[in-house]
Design an enzyme around this catalytic site. Structure first.
Site, PDB file in Angstrom:
ATOM      1  N   CYS A 134     -12.880  -7.540   2.956  1.00  0.00           N
ATOM      2  CA  CYS A 134     -12.300  -6.554   2.030  1.00  0.00           C
ATOM      3  C   CYS A 134     -12.989  -6.535   0.661  1.00  0.00           C
ATOM      4  CB  CYS A 134     -10.805  -6.814   1.863  1.00  0.00           C
ATOM      5  SG  CYS A 134     -10.383  -8.530   1.584  1.00  0.00           S
ATOM      6  N   HIS A 247      -7.753  -5.645  -4.969  1.00  0.00           N
ATOM      7  CA  HIS A 247      -8.723  -6.622  -5.479  1.00  0.00           C
ATOM      8  C   HIS A 247      -9.552  -5.953  -6.581  1.00  0.00           C
ATOM      9  CE1 HIS A 247      -7.583  -9.104  -2.238  1.00  0.00           C
ATOM     10  NE2 HIS A 247      -8.676  -9.106  -1.501  1.00  0.00           N
TER      11      HIS A 247
END
Ligand SMILES: NC(=O)c1ccc[n+]([C@@H]2O[C@H](COP(=O)([O-])OP(=O)(O)OC[C@H]3O[C@@H](n4cnc5c(N)ncnc54)[C@H](OP(=O)(O)O)[C@@H]3O)[C@@H](O)[C@H]2O)c1
Length: 338
Positions: A134, A247
């Site tokens: 990711c 993130h």
């Protein structure tokens, strides 16, 4: 390749009860993926559990080697060991697997794909396509147009990774630590190496022999694989922060050709998957709360780096459950059925 073009496909979601699995259901629905039959698979402990998809109730089934009869597309997000064990059974049954785990990412015969970066690789598959890590996806979406223009030699990146990147139980742990702190209860630590609340933890996945963690080495290896370059060097420091979703990453690139902030802004404003959000005077820069629930990677704080001759620094935030996992995998499935 999917053997036969159809109007609608039989889709299995493996790990449907998890953080990524639930996001898969949102994304498939939002993008109106053409589904004929949907099968939801998880561990034996979830078998029988009811879940909703497009207003219809589905019963979760236990994942077994026989789960994939008549399945066209299997979206795996149940961890690497389940992928290693069960993805070959799905392929044998005739399905194409898009796998979110690290199980096959660096295999030579498995394409590793971000549709904005290397969509052409998806079609050269032997039944399994890997979804990248990711943090790597969120970095590569803005890096690709910059690399095409100025050829990246080096990347130095520090990540600020949310709790949900470690799964549903880890998300719950951050919320429970918050609740325990506010009510004066003892704070329990299970999912992370240390208390995450009021802390940052520079430790994601296990440490390797060279002192980097596996997560950091994924950023090195997967970037090189997807950009088809053995020359790019990537030094990552991956850090868990007390954020629920999305993130963020502070990225410094060194390029072969000079890349000014103005040119980078122009390239990024036209890049697919990127939302240029770079107006510090108006307090506009990427943050996880902005990027959560969205598929675009927010990019801002673009500036000429003063430590490198051909250096450019920027900050990026992206929802790792969506673009870092489920959205990217569904985009890959869309490439296959096009
Ligand atoms: N979280 C992220 O941001 C993210 C991003 C990119 C990639 N990924 C990858 O996606 C995968 C899933 O991550 P996650 O965050 O969604 O984890 P999670 O919330 O912990 O969910 C794990 C899922 O796997 C299922 N599972 C566990 N053991 C199983 C077994 N023996 N048989 C069948 N199913 C089993 C669980 O089912 P039960 O509920 O029945 O236990 C659950 O559905 C991992 O490989 C992870 O590395 C995660």
């Amino acid at each position: 390749m999917i053997p036969q073009k159809k109007m609608a496909y039989n889709v299995a979601v493996v790990g449907a009860t998890g953080a990524v699995g639930k996001t898969f259901l949102d994304i498939l629905s939002e993008r109106k993926f053409p589904i004929d039959n949907l099968k939801l698979l998880a561990s034996s402990k979830s078998a029988g559990k009811k879940m909703q998809y497009n207003g219809k109730e589905y019963t979760v089934e236990e994942l077994t080697h026989d789960s994939f009869k008549n399945i066209d597309i299997a979206l795996f997000s149940a961890g690497a060991s389940r992928s290693k064990e069960f993805a070959p059974s799905a392929v044998k049954a005739g399905a194409v697997v898009v796998d979110n785990s690290s199980a096959f990412r660096m295999d030579n015969d498995v394409p590793l794909v971000v549709p904005e970066v290397n969509p052409e690789d998806a079609l050269k598959n032997n039944g399994i396509i890997a979804n990248p890590n990711c943090t790597t996806i969120i970095m590569l979406v803005p890096l690709k147009p910059l690399h095409d223009y100025a050829k990246i030699k080096r990347v130095v990146v520090s990540s600020y990774q949310s709790a949900s990147g470690a799964g549903a139980a880890a998300t719950m742990e951050l919320m429970e630590q918050t609740k325990a702190w506010s009510t004066g209860e003892p704070i329990e630590v299970k999912a992370f190496a240390h208390q995450l609340l009021f802390n940052v933890i520079p430790h994601i996945d296990v440490f390797t022999e060279n002192g980097y963690t596996k997560e950091e080495m994924k950023m090195y290896n997967e970037t090189r694989k997807m950009l088809h370059s053995d020359e790019i060097k990537v030094s990552a420091t991956c850090v868990r922060v007390p954020v629920l979703t999305a993130h963020s990453e502070s990225v410094l690139i060194e390029t072969e050709k000079k890349l000014t902030p103005e040119k980078a802004r122009e390239l990024l404003s036209n890049a697919s998957g990127v939302k240029l959000y770079d107006n510090p005077d108006e307090k506009q820069y990427p943050m996880p709360l902005l990027a959560s629930g969205q598929d675009l990677c927010y990019v801002g704080r673009i500036r000429e780096d003063i430590a490198y001759d051909n250096g450019l620094s920027f900050f990026v935030s992206g929802d790792q459950l969506r673009k870092g996992a489920a959205t990217n995998a569904v985009q890959i499935a869309e490439l296959l059925i096009k």
